[in-house]
Design an enzyme around this catalytic site. Sequence first.
Site, PDB file in Angstrom:
ATOM      1  CE1 TYR A 199       1.518 -12.530  92.108  1.00 25.46           C
ATOM      2  CE2 TYR A 199       3.713 -11.596  91.979  1.00 25.46           C
ATOM      3  CZ  TYR A 199       2.681 -12.106  92.720  1.00 25.46           C
ATOM      4  OH  TYR A 199       2.800 -12.208  94.084  1.00 25.46           O
ATOM      5  CG  ASP A 218       2.285  -5.220  99.431  1.00 27.44           C
ATOM      6  OD1 ASP A 218       2.229  -6.298  98.823  1.00 27.44           O
ATOM      7  OD2 ASP A 218       3.063  -4.300  99.114  1.00 27.44           O
ATOM      8  CD  GLU A 269       7.576  -9.929  94.187  1.00 27.06           C
ATOM      9  OE1 GLU A 269       6.849  -8.922  94.313  1.00 27.06           O
ATOM     10  OE2 GLU A 269       7.128 -11.093  94.136  1.00 27.06           O
TER      11      GLU A 269
END
Length: 256
Positions: free
Chosen positions: A159, A50, A39
């Site tokens: 995911y 994030d 990734e």
Amino acid sequence: MIFTDESTKKLVPYVTGGITGDWADCLRAYRDNGADAIEIGLPFSDPMLDGPTIQEASDRALARGATLDSILTEVRAMRAEVPLIVMTYTNLAIRPGFCARLADAGIAGLIVPDAPLDEVTPIRDAANAAGLDLIPLVAPSTRPDRLRDIAVSAQGFVYAVSVLGTTGERDRLDAGAGPLAAAVRALTELPVLIGFGVSTPEHAAAAVRDADGVVVASALMRRLLDGASPAELGAMVARFRESTRSGTGVRAPESV
């Protein structure tokens, strides 16, 4: 299709594009130490999903002058030999020609974490037209009906976000990660990978009891930010690779 071999647990390490002058060597080191896919995070000024480590990595890459063009130029110049996946945010992904540029550089998949299922169709259409898989995320808070809808429309892999929060290193794997992965696996034949907080090889070994693999990001970027070389990150990936070998990755047959 991101993964063609279903016989092993999957390991997907992460690197922020442009974070160092030799960041592309991380791709080679990951590949050479057992990564099934890699990734690549596009540095972003306001990465809402994030945590501090990936934010710091993005800031460093942007301060070095990293751009989409410079990152894709380096990707295009190397022979990755494993699938490459880009992670970015909606306001980049919706730009005309964006997915085609990724595909031209050899990218196989795209993750856009801030694009909800109800609004993702234009991005999915552009990705699919360019030959990219659009990889969805699910979280512990995802409702069962929505989980089904995401699983049905998923491409590449699913995911599974292990926690309600941002990316980052953690002392332990959240107890909800396994049940979430198991719930998704019951709805799709695609691999289900656990990410967010997979910080040690022991976490990875625990995750693959219920999942088809793991994504490792902040733990690697923390080491890189602290000065680790691509070779040292490769050795770290090798330890994660060994920790996932406890499972075969083959799903048990359905009872009849």
